[in-house]
Design a protein around this motif. Structure first.
Motif, PDB file in Angstrom:
ATOM      1  N   ALA A   1       0.833  -1.194   0.000  1.00  0.00           N
ATOM      2  CA  ALA A   1       0.000   0.000   0.000  1.00  0.00           C
ATOM      3  C   ALA A   1       0.873   1.252   0.000  1.00  0.00           C
ATOM      4  O   ALA A   1       1.935   1.270   0.610  1.00  0.00           O
ATOM      5  CB  ALA A   1      -0.900  -0.007   1.223  1.00  0.00           C
ATOM      6  N   SER A   2       0.428   2.277  -0.729  1.00  0.00           N
ATOM      7  CA  SER A   2       1.152   3.545  -0.737  1.00  0.00           C
ATOM      8  C   SER A   2       1.008   4.231   0.609  1.00  0.00           C
ATOM      9  O   SER A   2       0.139   3.888   1.406  1.00  0.00           O
ATOM     10  CB  SER A   2       0.604   4.463  -1.819  1.00  0.00           C
ATOM     11  OG  SER A   2       0.597   3.813  -3.050  1.00  0.00           O
ATOM     12  N   THR A   3       1.851   5.210   0.820  1.00  0.00           N
ATOM     13  CA  THR A   3       1.810   5.938   2.076  1.00  0.00           C
ATOM     14  C   THR A   3       0.891   7.144   1.955  1.00  0.00           C
ATOM     15  O   THR A   3       0.870   7.811   0.927  1.00  0.00           O
ATOM     16  CB  THR A   3       3.224   6.450   2.426  1.00  0.00           C
ATOM     17  OG1 THR A   3       4.144   5.409   2.140  1.00  0.00           O
ATOM     18  CG2 THR A   3       3.324   6.858   3.873  1.00  0.00           C
ATOM     19  N   THR A   4       0.150   7.401   3.016  1.00  0.00           N
ATOM     20  CA  THR A   4      -0.652   8.610   3.073  1.00  0.00           C
ATOM     21  C   THR A   4       0.208   9.697   3.713  1.00  0.00           C
ATOM     22  O   THR A   4       0.698   9.532   4.822  1.00  0.00           O
ATOM     23  CB  THR A   4      -1.908   8.375   3.932  1.00  0.00           C
ATOM     24  OG1 THR A   4      -2.611   7.248   3.389  1.00  0.00           O
ATOM     25  CG2 THR A   4      -2.813   9.590   3.929  1.00  0.00           C
ATOM     26  N   THR A   5       0.424  10.766   2.979  1.00  0.00           N
ATOM     27  CA  THR A   5       1.313  11.822   3.461  1.00  0.00           C
ATOM     28  C   THR A   5       0.523  13.037   3.929  1.00  0.00           C
ATOM     29  O   THR A   5      -0.322  13.546   3.203  1.00  0.00           O
ATOM     30  CB  THR A   5       2.255  12.286   2.318  1.00  0.00           C
ATOM     31  OG1 THR A   5       2.756  11.131   1.664  1.00  0.00           O
ATOM     32  CG2 THR A   5       3.400  13.117   2.851  1.00  0.00           C
ATOM     33  N   LEU A   6       0.802  13.486   5.145  1.00  0.00           N
ATOM     34  CA  LEU A   6       0.177  14.702   5.653  1.00  0.00           C
ATOM     35  C   LEU A   6       1.257  15.761   5.750  1.00  0.00           C
ATOM     36  O   LEU A   6       2.285  15.538   6.371  1.00  0.00           O
ATOM     37  CB  LEU A   6      -0.442  14.433   7.027  1.00  0.00           C
ATOM     38  CG  LEU A   6      -1.334  15.525   7.631  1.00  0.00           C
ATOM     39  CD1 LEU A   6      -2.446  14.899   8.453  1.00  0.00           C
ATOM     40  CD2 LEU A   6      -0.564  16.484   8.505  1.00  0.00           C
ATOM     41  N   SER A   7       1.057  16.899   5.083  1.00  0.00           N
ATOM     42  CA  SER A   7       2.079  17.935   5.192  1.00  0.00           C
ATOM     43  C   SER A   7       1.460  19.320   5.325  1.00  0.00           C
ATOM     44  O   SER A   7       0.276  19.524   5.066  1.00  0.00           O
ATOM     45  CB  SER A   7       3.029  17.873   3.996  1.00  0.00           C
ATOM     46  OG  SER A   7       2.298  17.898   2.808  1.00  0.00           O
ATOM     47  N   THR A   8       2.282  20.259   5.743  1.00  0.00           N
ATOM     48  CA  THR A   8       1.845  21.633   5.973  1.00  0.00           C
ATOM     49  C   THR A   8       2.150  22.471   4.745  1.00  0.00           C
ATOM     50  O   THR A   8       3.288  22.530   4.317  1.00  0.00           O
ATOM     51  CB  THR A   8       2.600  22.217   7.166  1.00  0.00           C
ATOM     52  OG1 THR A   8       2.540  21.281   8.233  1.00  0.00           O
ATOM     53  CG2 THR A   8       1.997  23.520   7.621  1.00  0.00           C
ATOM     54  N   LEU A   9       1.131  23.106   4.156  1.00  0.00           N
ATOM     55  CA  LEU A   9       1.365  23.926   2.967  1.00  0.00           C
ATOM     56  C   LEU A   9       1.561  25.385   3.331  1.00  0.00           C
ATOM     57  O   LEU A   9       2.367  26.084   2.759  1.00  0.00           O
ATOM     58  CB  LEU A   9       0.179  23.822   2.002  1.00  0.00           C
ATOM     59  CG  LEU A   9      -0.098  22.456   1.386  1.00  0.00           C
ATOM     60  CD1 LEU A   9      -1.251  22.579   0.397  1.00  0.00           C
ATOM     61  CD2 LEU A   9       1.136  21.918   0.670  1.00  0.00           C
TER      62      LEU A   9
ATOM     63  N   ILE B   1      -3.289  22.314   5.191  1.00  0.00           N
ATOM     64  CA  ILE B   1      -2.525  21.073   5.201  1.00  0.00           C
ATOM     65  C   ILE B   1      -2.913  20.299   3.940  1.00  0.00           C
ATOM     66  O   ILE B   1      -3.957  20.559   3.345  1.00  0.00           O
ATOM     67  CB  ILE B   1      -2.815  20.183   6.430  1.00  0.00           C
ATOM     68  CG1 ILE B   1      -4.303  19.871   6.549  1.00  0.00           C
ATOM     69  CG2 ILE B   1      -2.301  20.812   7.704  1.00  0.00           C
ATOM     70  CD1 ILE B   1      -4.615  18.777   7.544  1.00  0.00           C
ATOM     71  N   SER B   2      -2.094  19.372   3.554  1.00  0.00           N
ATOM     72  CA  SER B   2      -2.484  18.529   2.435  1.00  0.00           C
ATOM     73  C   SER B   2      -2.284  17.074   2.826  1.00  0.00           C
ATOM     74  O   SER B   2      -1.393  16.730   3.600  1.00  0.00           O
ATOM     75  CB  SER B   2      -1.687  18.873   1.179  1.00  0.00           C
ATOM     76  OG  SER B   2      -0.450  18.229   1.194  1.00  0.00           O
ATOM     77  N   ILE B   3      -3.172  16.252   2.305  1.00  0.00           N
ATOM     78  CA  ILE B   3      -3.096  14.817   2.533  1.00  0.00           C
ATOM     79  C   ILE B   3      -3.058  14.190   1.156  1.00  0.00           C
ATOM     80  O   ILE B   3      -3.938  14.452   0.331  1.00  0.00           O
ATOM     81  CB  ILE B   3      -4.324  14.325   3.312  1.00  0.00           C
ATOM     82  CG1 ILE B   3      -4.323  14.963   4.689  1.00  0.00           C
ATOM     83  CG2 ILE B   3      -4.336  12.811   3.435  1.00  0.00           C
ATOM     84  CD1 ILE B   3      -5.612  14.798   5.395  1.00  0.00           C
ATOM     85  N   SER B   4      -2.031  13.428   0.894  1.00  0.00           N
ATOM     86  CA  SER B   4      -1.887  12.928  -0.458  1.00  0.00           C
ATOM     87  C   SER B   4      -1.588  11.432  -0.487  1.00  0.00           C
ATOM     88  O   SER B   4      -0.997  10.882   0.442  1.00  0.00           O
ATOM     89  CB  SER B   4      -0.849  13.827  -1.147  1.00  0.00           C
ATOM     90  OG  SER B   4      -0.003  13.121  -1.922  1.00  0.00           O
ATOM     91  N   ARG B   5      -2.061  10.781  -1.564  1.00  0.00           N
ATOM     92  CA  ARG B   5      -1.947   9.319  -1.647  1.00  0.00           C
ATOM     93  C   ARG B   5      -2.009   8.912  -3.108  1.00  0.00           C
ATOM     94  O   ARG B   5      -2.759   9.487  -3.881  1.00  0.00           O
ATOM     95  CB  ARG B   5      -3.099   8.703  -0.846  1.00  0.00           C
ATOM     96  CG  ARG B   5      -3.293   7.193  -0.954  1.00  0.00           C
ATOM     97  CD  ARG B   5      -2.185   6.429  -0.265  1.00  0.00           C
ATOM     98  NE  ARG B   5      -2.680   5.236   0.417  1.00  0.00           N
ATOM     99  CZ  ARG B   5      -3.068   4.117  -0.189  1.00  0.00           C
ATOM    100  NH1 ARG B   5      -3.067   4.032  -1.494  1.00  0.00           N
ATOM    101  NH2 ARG B   5      -3.480   3.082   0.543  1.00  0.00           N
TER     102      ARG B   5
END
Lengths: 112, 158
Positions: B3-11, B16-20
């Motif tokens: 499974a890919s990683t769910t990334t949470l980052s600060t824009l 914030i962004s959550i990407s997958r």
């Protein structure tokens, strides 16, 4: 004004100086004078930040009038981290299910 | 495939962004995010939740309504309105949890490359009200910073 504990923690963490103070307190307790040193800031200005941190429950201060050394209290911080982790976990757990849904959709897409 | 990683980052202070990444073409990933019969199969968070209500009126001005139910009967609900809908690339919608949290604005982007689709959800916290702006600013930078702080703390305690 933010009244719930989590909001107070967020508001306290909003300021870069206050985050730097917390980072310094990770190394151990410190006096206002010691905390002022790395910042181009007066004692009273630093004290103001300390009051915000104290209200948010992020630091504890000694009772001696002169020294009043500050120390970190990590519990509210853990609540914030927990919130962020829960949010990420919500999406992570959901997306793992979405992988399976997409596998099924791909199969029926090919069949068409 | 793992499974890919769910990334949470600060824009930014308010975003914030959550990407997958997903191993599927964009039109299917988009469908899975917008058709109620599909959304209710996966948008469930941790174990033991179901989604008895999943209504989606996918058009600018349309609204959506989700209700989740835990195995002990506890319910949680969420609502919002669609602001922009561009099939199959982009959705902008609001999200409301209730009084505890301010309304957030979500921009969901679907980008496809070589059969892989990346979904990026940008969550914008409001700046309309001073209190919410302060809260959001603290939330965003605080989250990022507190991850580092907690790592340090745990290392110190261990």
């Amino acid at each position: 004004m933010a009244t719930d504990p989590l909001s107070a923690t967020f508001a306290a963490l909003a300021d870069p100086t206050r985050r730097a103070i917390l980072a310094r307190l990770l190394e151990g307790s410190a006096t206002v004078k010691e905390l002022s040193a790395p910042f181009a800031m007066s004692g009273p200005a630093v004290s103001k930040h300390l009051r915000v941190l104290e209200r948010a429950g992020l630091i504890k201060r000694g009772r001696e009038a002169q020294w009043r050394p500050c120390e970190l209290d990590a519990a509210p911080l853990e609540d914030v981290v927990e919130w962020a982790q829960r949010y990420r976990q919500f999406w992570d757990a959901s997306y793992q299910r979405l992988d399976k849904v997409l596998d099924h959709l791909k199969e029926s897409d090919h069949d068409r | 495939m793992t499974a890919s990683t769910t990334t949470l980052s600060t824009l930014s202070d308010e975003e914030i962004s959550i990407s997958r990444e997903f191993d599927a073409p964009r039109h299917l990933v988009f469908d899975a995010h917008t058709k109620p019969e599909l959304v209710s199969q996966w948008l469930l968070g941790p174990e033991h939740w179901t989604m008895p209500v999943c209504e989606i009126d996918l058009r600018p001005g349309g609204s959506w309504h989700y209700v989740w139910r835990y195995q002990d009967g506890t319910e949680m609900e969420m609502r919002g309105d669609f602001r922009e809908v561009e099939v199959p690339t982009r959705i902008v919608h609001t999200e409301r949890w209730g009084d505890e949290w301010p309304e957030t604005l979500h921009t969901v982007l679907f980008a496809e490359q070589d059969g892989t689709t990346t979904v990026t959800r940008i969550v914008r916290f409001p700046s309309a009200q001073a209190r919410d702006a302060a809260l959001a600013t603290g939330m965003m930078s605080g989250v990022e910073r507190s991850f580092d702080l907690l790592d340090d703390l745990l290392a110190a305690v261990a």
